[in-house]
Design a protein around this motif. Structure first.
Motif, PDB file in Angstrom:
ATOM      1  N   HIS A   1       2.556 -12.348 -10.452  1.00 17.55           N
ATOM      2  CA  HIS A   1       1.217 -12.844  -9.959  1.00 17.55           C
ATOM      3  C   HIS A   1       1.212 -12.242  -8.594  1.00 17.55           C
ATOM      4  O   HIS A   1       0.351 -12.519  -7.955  1.00 17.55           O
ATOM      5  CB  HIS A   1       1.169 -14.128 -10.059  1.00 17.55           C
ATOM      6  CG  HIS A   1       1.149 -14.697 -11.467  1.00 17.55           C
ATOM      7  ND1 HIS A   1       0.362 -14.331 -12.407  1.00 17.55           N
ATOM      8  CD2 HIS A   1       2.007 -15.478 -12.089  1.00 17.55           C
ATOM      9  CE1 HIS A   1       0.498 -14.682 -13.517  1.00 17.55           C
ATOM     10  NE2 HIS A   1       1.639 -15.441 -13.259  1.00 17.55           N
ATOM     11  N   ALA A   2       2.208 -11.344  -7.914  1.00 17.58           N
ATOM     12  CA  ALA A   2       2.148 -11.095  -6.537  1.00 17.58           C
ATOM     13  C   ALA A   2       1.040  -9.923  -6.408  1.00 17.58           C
ATOM     14  O   ALA A   2       0.590  -9.235  -7.559  1.00 17.58           O
ATOM     15  CB  ALA A   2       3.432 -10.333  -6.187  1.00 17.58           C
ATOM     16  N   PRO A   3       0.542  -9.940  -5.361  1.00 14.35           N
ATOM     17  CA  PRO A   3      -0.427  -8.612  -5.049  1.00 14.35           C
ATOM     18  C   PRO A   3       0.015  -7.305  -5.231  1.00 14.35           C
ATOM     19  O   PRO A   3       1.183  -7.004  -4.732  1.00 14.35           O
ATOM     20  CB  PRO A   3      -1.189  -8.856  -3.597  1.00 14.35           C
ATOM     21  CG  PRO A   3      -0.173  -9.829  -3.050  1.00 14.35           C
ATOM     22  CD  PRO A   3       0.532 -10.632  -3.945  1.00 14.35           C
ATOM     23  N   GLN A   4      -0.832  -6.553  -5.975  1.00 15.37           N
ATOM     24  CA  GLN A   4      -0.280  -5.213  -6.399  1.00 15.37           C
ATOM     25  C   GLN A   4      -0.910  -4.250  -5.192  1.00 15.37           C
ATOM     26  O   GLN A   4      -2.141  -4.335  -4.793  1.00 15.37           O
ATOM     27  CB  GLN A   4      -0.763  -4.654  -7.713  1.00 15.37           C
ATOM     28  CG  GLN A   4      -0.378  -5.430  -8.529  1.00 15.37           C
ATOM     29  CD  GLN A   4       1.215  -5.186  -8.959  1.00 15.37           C
ATOM     30  OE1 GLN A   4       1.572  -3.977  -8.938  1.00 15.37           O
ATOM     31  NE2 GLN A   4       1.828  -6.227  -9.484  1.00 15.37           N
ATOM     32  N   ILE A   5      -0.247  -3.202  -4.694  1.00 16.23           N
ATOM     33  CA  ILE A   5      -0.703  -2.320  -3.855  1.00 16.23           C
ATOM     34  C   ILE A   5      -1.110  -1.025  -4.454  1.00 16.23           C
ATOM     35  O   ILE A   5      -0.310  -0.326  -5.174  1.00 16.23           O
ATOM     36  CB  ILE A   5       0.540  -1.755  -2.839  1.00 16.23           C
ATOM     37  CG1 ILE A   5       0.937  -3.209  -1.922  1.00 16.23           C
ATOM     38  CG2 ILE A   5      -0.061  -0.666  -2.059  1.00 16.23           C
ATOM     39  CD1 ILE A   5       2.085  -2.767  -1.246  1.00 16.23           C
ATOM     40  N   HIS A   6      -2.551  -0.740  -4.181  1.00 17.60           N
ATOM     41  CA  HIS A   6      -3.154   0.183  -5.070  1.00 17.60           C
ATOM     42  C   HIS A   6      -3.533   1.670  -4.195  1.00 17.60           C
ATOM     43  O   HIS A   6      -4.100   2.340  -4.714  1.00 17.60           O
ATOM     44  CB  HIS A   6      -4.223  -0.245  -5.640  1.00 17.60           C
ATOM     45  CG  HIS A   6      -3.922  -1.319  -6.716  1.00 17.60           C
ATOM     46  ND1 HIS A   6      -3.591  -1.106  -7.890  1.00 17.60           N
ATOM     47  CD2 HIS A   6      -4.380  -2.664  -6.785  1.00 17.60           C
ATOM     48  CE1 HIS A   6      -3.514  -2.171  -8.658  1.00 17.60           C
ATOM     49  NE2 HIS A   6      -4.021  -3.170  -7.949  1.00 17.60           N
ATOM     50  N   VAL A   7      -2.870   1.513  -3.023  1.00 22.64           N
ATOM     51  CA  VAL A   7      -3.026   2.680  -2.112  1.00 22.64           C
ATOM     52  C   VAL A   7      -1.905   3.598  -2.369  1.00 22.64           C
ATOM     53  O   VAL A   7      -0.793   3.376  -2.198  1.00 22.64           O
ATOM     54  CB  VAL A   7      -2.900   2.036  -0.773  1.00 22.64           C
ATOM     55  CG1 VAL A   7      -3.319   3.209   0.235  1.00 22.64           C
ATOM     56  CG2 VAL A   7      -4.133   1.075  -0.614  1.00 22.64           C
ATOM     57  N   PRO A   8      -2.153   4.891  -2.400  1.00 25.58           N
ATOM     58  CA  PRO A   8      -1.124   5.950  -2.397  1.00 25.58           C
ATOM     59  C   PRO A   8      -0.242   5.999  -1.452  1.00 25.58           C
ATOM     60  O   PRO A   8      -0.464   5.631  -0.111  1.00 25.58           O
ATOM     61  CB  PRO A   8      -1.945   7.159  -2.778  1.00 25.58           C
ATOM     62  CG  PRO A   8      -3.316   6.886  -2.431  1.00 25.58           C
ATOM     63  CD  PRO A   8      -3.604   5.774  -2.609  1.00 25.58           C
ATOM     64  N   SER A   9       0.795   6.422  -1.608  1.00 22.47           N
ATOM     65  CA  SER A   9       1.778   6.243  -0.460  1.00 22.47           C
ATOM     66  C   SER A   9       1.750   7.618   0.388  1.00 22.47           C
ATOM     67  O   SER A   9       2.529   7.332   1.394  1.00 22.47           O
ATOM     68  CB  SER A   9       3.388   6.398  -1.304  1.00 22.47           C
ATOM     69  OG  SER A   9       3.579   7.826  -1.901  1.00 22.47           O
ATOM     70  N   HIS A  10       1.072   8.265   0.240  1.00 26.87           N
ATOM     71  CA  HIS A  10       0.872   9.619   1.152  1.00 26.87           C
ATOM     72  C   HIS A  10      -0.672   9.776   0.955  1.00 26.87           C
ATOM     73  O   HIS A  10      -1.385   9.319   0.177  1.00 26.87           O
ATOM     74  CB  HIS A  10       1.530  10.630   0.786  1.00 26.87           C
ATOM     75  CG  HIS A  10       1.598  11.312  -0.598  1.00 26.87           C
ATOM     76  ND1 HIS A  10       2.100  10.681  -1.798  1.00 26.87           N
ATOM     77  CD2 HIS A  10       0.797  12.207  -1.115  1.00 26.87           C
ATOM     78  CE1 HIS A  10       1.663  11.275  -2.724  1.00 26.87           C
ATOM     79  NE2 HIS A  10       0.868  12.453  -2.430  1.00 26.87           N
ATOM     80  N   LYS A  11      -1.248  10.737   1.842  1.00 34.06           N
ATOM     81  CA  LYS A  11      -2.643  11.014   2.134  1.00 34.06           C
ATOM     82  C   LYS A  11      -2.912  11.836   1.040  1.00 34.06           C
ATOM     83  O   LYS A  11      -2.054  12.761   0.716  1.00 34.06           O
ATOM     84  CB  LYS A  11      -2.912  11.711   3.198  1.00 34.06           C
ATOM     85  CG  LYS A  11      -3.101  10.582   4.479  1.00 34.06           C
ATOM     86  CD  LYS A  11      -3.568  11.250   5.803  1.00 34.06           C
ATOM     87  CE  LYS A  11      -3.585  10.365   6.942  1.00 34.06           C
ATOM     88  NZ  LYS A  11      -4.237  10.998   8.226  1.00 34.06           N
ATOM     89  N   LEU A  12      -4.120  11.607   0.452  1.00 32.56           N
ATOM     90  CA  LEU A  12      -4.438  12.661  -0.745  1.00 32.56           C
ATOM     91  C   LEU A  12      -4.995  13.837  -0.154  1.00 32.56           C
ATOM     92  O   LEU A  12      -5.618  13.815   0.960  1.00 32.56           O
ATOM     93  CB  LEU A  12      -5.693  12.050  -1.448  1.00 32.56           C
ATOM     94  CG  LEU A  12      -5.264  10.693  -1.998  1.00 32.56           C
ATOM     95  CD1 LEU A  12      -6.616  10.307  -3.008  1.00 32.56           C
ATOM     96  CD2 LEU A  12      -4.115  10.926  -3.429  1.00 32.56           C
ATOM     97  N   ILE A  13      -4.596  15.006  -0.697  1.00 31.83           N
ATOM     98  CA  ILE A  13      -4.997  16.365  -0.199  1.00 31.83           C
ATOM     99  C   ILE A  13      -6.053  16.895  -0.843  1.00 31.83           C
ATOM    100  O   ILE A  13      -5.440  17.172  -2.309  1.00 31.83           O
ATOM    101  CB  ILE A  13      -3.756  17.096  -0.006  1.00 31.83           C
ATOM    102  CG1 ILE A  13      -2.730  16.656   0.987  1.00 31.83           C
ATOM    103  CG2 ILE A  13      -3.989  18.567   0.655  1.00 31.83           C
ATOM    104  CD1 ILE A  13      -1.409  17.233   1.061  1.00 31.83           C
ATOM    105  N   PRO A  14      -7.253  17.277  -0.847  1.00 33.85           N
ATOM    106  CA  PRO A  14      -8.020  17.655  -1.810  1.00 33.85           C
ATOM    107  C   PRO A  14      -7.828  19.211  -2.348  1.00 33.85           C
ATOM    108  O   PRO A  14      -7.348  19.998  -1.220  1.00 33.85           O
ATOM    109  CB  PRO A  14      -9.542  17.970  -0.935  1.00 33.85           C
ATOM    110  CG  PRO A  14      -9.129  17.820   0.497  1.00 33.85           C
ATOM    111  CD  PRO A  14      -7.742  17.092   0.442  1.00 33.85           C
TER     112      PRO A  14
END
Length: 144
Positions: free
Chosen positions: A79-92
């Protein structure tokens, strides 16, 4: 700062009640009781420490012990909060050659010997279609 009453050690708080000091054997029992049993909602260790303090218990390593015990509970981890942010910046990724990939397909025969030629550009998702009565190379070249 500390006082003895009825053979129990208590810590004086600044504007609140006395906190009963808990030993090494009782601290895990208090954590389990607050987290799982009567008050349980499988929350984070800071919230559990606040509940323990509200119940009137104290020991010096409350945060560290509660964090360690909380990590062992599988339901708290679930039930812990999930981190939905990628570990590195997205490169288009842009295509070096727009309109480079095309797909051309023939659909048919449809009703009364009609066919459909369809072209799709993968970059812009642009679709072009044209109905044909008969399929010949000259008609496909004219379509393209």
């Amino acid at each position: 700062m500390y006082t003895m009453r009825n053979n129990f050690l208590y810590k004086k708080s600044f504007l609140g009640p006395l906190f009963r000091c808990v030993g090494l054997q009782e601290d895990e029992m208090v954590i389990r009781e607050v987290n799982e049993e009567a008050c349980g909602m499988h929350s984070g260790f800071r919230t559990i420490v606040e509940k323990i303090v509200c119940l009137g218990y104290y020991w010096p390593s409350m945060y560290r012990d509660t964090s360690n015990v909380n990590k062992s509970f599988i339901s708290c981890q679930r039930h812990a909060p999930q981190i939905h942010v990628p570990s590195h910046k997205l490169i288009p990724i842009s295509s070096a050659w727009p309109f480079h990939k095309w797909a051309i397909d023939l659909v048919g025969p449809l009703s009364e010997e009609k066919h459909l030629v369809v072209a799709v550009d993968f970059f812009t998702k642009w679709v072009e279609a044209k109905p044909l009565k008969s399929i010949t190379g000259k008609k496909i070249v004219n379509f393209v």
